[in-house]
Design a protein around this motif. Sequence first.
Motif, short mmCIF file in Angstrom:
data_model
loop_
_atom_site.label_atom_id
_atom_site.label_comp_id
_atom_site.label_asym_id
_atom_site.label_seq_id
_atom_site.Cartn_x
_atom_site.Cartn_y
_atom_site.Cartn_z
N ALA A 1 0.77 -1.31 -0.08
CA ALA A 1 0.35 -0.24 -0.16
C ALA A 1 0.43 1.53 0.01
CB ALA A 1 -0.67 0.27 1.29
N ALA A 2 1.89 1.07 0.56
CA ALA A 2 2.72 2.93 0.76
C ALA A 2 3.52 3.15 -0.71
CB ALA A 2 3.65 2.40 1.82
N TYR A 3 3.60 1.48 -1.38
CA TYR A 3 4.49 1.74 -2.12
C TYR A 3 3.77 2.41 -3.26
CZ TYR A 3 7.62 0.85 -6.86
OH TYR A 3 8.42 0.73 -7.56
N ILE A 4 2.51 2.01 -3.32
CA ILE A 4 1.75 2.53 -4.77
C ILE A 4 1.26 3.94 -4.01
CG2 ILE A 4 -0.75 1.73 -5.46
CD1 ILE A 4 0.97 -0.26 -6.55
N ARG A 5 1.17 3.77 -2.98
CA ARG A 5 0.56 5.44 -2.98
C ARG A 5 1.61 6.11 -3.61
NH1 ARG A 5 -3.06 7.25 0.07
NH2 ARG A 5 -5.09 6.19 0.89
N ASP A 6 2.85 6.01 -2.87
CA ASP A 6 4.05 6.67 -3.28
C ASP A 6 4.11 6.66 -5.12
OD1 ASP A 6 5.96 8.43 -1.65
OD2 ASP A 6 7.40 6.76 -1.77
N ILE A 7 4.33 5.88 -5.61
CA ILE A 7 3.78 5.78 -7.20
C ILE A 7 2.82 6.62 -7.58
CG2 ILE A 7 3.34 4.60 -9.17
CD1 ILE A 7 4.42 2.41 -8.51
N ILE A 8 1.82 7.05 -6.67
CA ILE A 8 0.58 8.02 -6.78
C ILE A 8 1.02 9.12 -6.74
CG2 ILE A 8 -1.74 8.47 -7.22
CD1 ILE A 8 -2.55 5.83 -6.23
N SER A 9 1.86 9.52 -5.27
CA SER A 9 1.78 11.17 -5.38
C SER A 9 3.50 10.59 -4.13
CB SER A 9 0.59 11.72 -4.35
OG SER A 9 1.21 13.08 -4.08
N ASN A 10 4.12 11.40 -4.61
CA ASN A 10 5.49 11.01 -3.74
C ASN A 10 5.30 11.84 -2.42
OD1 ASN A 10 8.21 10.17 -3.82
ND2 ASN A 10 8.65 12.08 -4.19
N GLY A 11 6.50 11.45 -1.64
CA GLY A 11 5.59 11.26 -0.21
C GLY A 11 4.41 11.07 0.32
N SER A 12 3.47 10.27 0.22
CA SER A 12 2.45 9.97 0.89
C SER A 12 2.02 8.69 1.23
CB SER A 12 1.06 10.51 -0.46
OG SER A 12 0.61 9.15 -1.63
N PHE A 13 3.28 8.02 1.51
CA PHE A 13 2.84 6.90 1.94
C PHE A 13 2.41 6.04 2.63
CE2 PHE A 13 6.92 8.55 2.96
CZ PHE A 13 6.86 7.80 4.14
N ALA A 14 2.30 7.35 3.45
CA ALA A 14 2.04 7.69 5.14
C ALA A 14 0.62 7.70 5.75
CB ALA A 14 3.36 7.73 6.44
N ASP A 15 0.33 8.53 4.55
CA ASP A 15 -0.99 9.50 4.13
C ASP A 15 -2.50 8.54 5.10
OD1 ASP A 15 -2.18 11.23 4.50
OD2 ASP A 15 -2.55 11.91 2.05
N LEU A 16 -2.68 8.65 6.30
CA LEU A 16 -3.11 8.21 7.05
C LEU A 16 -4.98 9.06 7.09
CD1 LEU A 16 -1.60 7.42 10.14
CD2 LEU A 16 -2.65 5.57 8.23
N GLY A 17 -4.35 10.44 7.18
CA GLY A 17 -5.86 11.36 6.60
C GLY A 17 -6.82 11.54 6.10
N SER A 18 -6.08 10.29 4.41
CA SER A 18 -6.78 9.82 3.10
C SER A 18 -7.73 8.94 4.25
CB SER A 18 -5.83 10.13 2.37
OG SER A 18 -4.92 8.98 1.85
N MET A 19 -6.95 8.36 4.81
CA MET A 19 -7.74 6.95 4.82
C MET A 19 -9.12 6.60 6.46
SD MET A 19 -4.74 4.22 4.06
CE MET A 19 -3.72 5.34 5.04
N THR A 20 -9.45 8.09 6.87
CA THR A 20 -10.39 8.00 7.67
C THR A 20 -10.98 6.73 7.78
OG1 THR A 20 -11.48 9.66 6.86
CG2 THR A 20 -9.65 9.44 7.99
N ALA A 21 -11.96 6.98 5.83
CA ALA A 21 -13.12 6.17 6.60
C ALA A 21 -12.93 4.89 5.96
CB ALA A 21 -13.51 6.27 3.78
N LEU A 22 -11.80 4.14 6.19
CA LEU A 22 -11.22 2.51 6.96
C LEU A 22 -10.66 2.61 8.13
CD1 LEU A 22 -9.34 2.50 3.07
CD2 LEU A 22 -11.59 1.15 3.81
N GLY A 23 -11.16 3.91 8.81
CA GLY A 23 -11.44 3.46 10.52
C GLY A 23 -9.86 4.67 9.69
N ALA A 24 -9.17 5.19 9.88
CA ALA A 24 -7.52 5.42 10.14
C ALA A 24 -7.66 6.16 10.98
CB ALA A 24 -6.51 5.56 9.22
N ASN A 25 -6.84 6.58 11.74
CA ASN A 25 -6.98 7.89 12.69
C ASN A 25 -5.39 8.52 12.44
OD1 ASN A 25 -6.47 9.60 15.25
ND2 ASN A 25 -8.09 8.43 15.77
#
Length: 240
Positions: free
Chosen positions: A185-209
Amino acid sequence: MKNNELKIKDELQEESLFNGSLGRRSFLQYAGVSAAGMALVAAGCKKDRGYPDMGSGATLDFKDDFGVLNYAYALEQLEAAFYIKVAAAPPASFTTAQKAYFSDIQFHEIAHREFFKNALSTAAIGSLEVDFSSIDFTNATSVLGAAMAFEDLGVAAYNGAGKRIQTDAYLVLAGKIVSVEARHAAYIRDIISNGSFADLGSMTALGANSMNGLDGALTPDKVLAIAGKYIKTKINVINL
């Protein structure tokens, strides 16, 4: 069920193969796949691999650990099918590194899928029929978006199901698999947007905090409702 439980424990004794001590093809051979049958495994053929008839759908019974393991098996089937398709014909705009990554990740997902199938033995559900009609496999943006959705959902699924696992050894195995899914997941996110690999804020719908640094976690019914878009086979859930 006792025979199946012993079977799973035997498989767990060998799970060090997940740690990279053997190559991906060696793991597939361990999982019961000969070199000649490698293509058959990738295709996921129902008839030749001895799966039961799925005409009435698949039933996930969460009364015990076998229901949770079959739930994980269902999700790994979905991910394996997706990555096999991408690796076979990646979008033309993929870089050499991206093609290599998707080629490698398909073997991770095949390994996970085959582990659960062999460990569950006769308790395993059959082969699911997938529906990827909403994904444009010739378009990198579509493929990467779908990959991110699958990986983020997979992490939330394992995290949400952890409390339902009663056997410590199974919980350890789930932890080792979900950590691999999180790396994907981290690798894919970084391909899409460099540096976003740990962007938990975009995953609140999945229960991330994000404030507490906690990844997503969803109950099986919520996960299956989201994943249902990509699965033709009817999945029945009981004792949830």
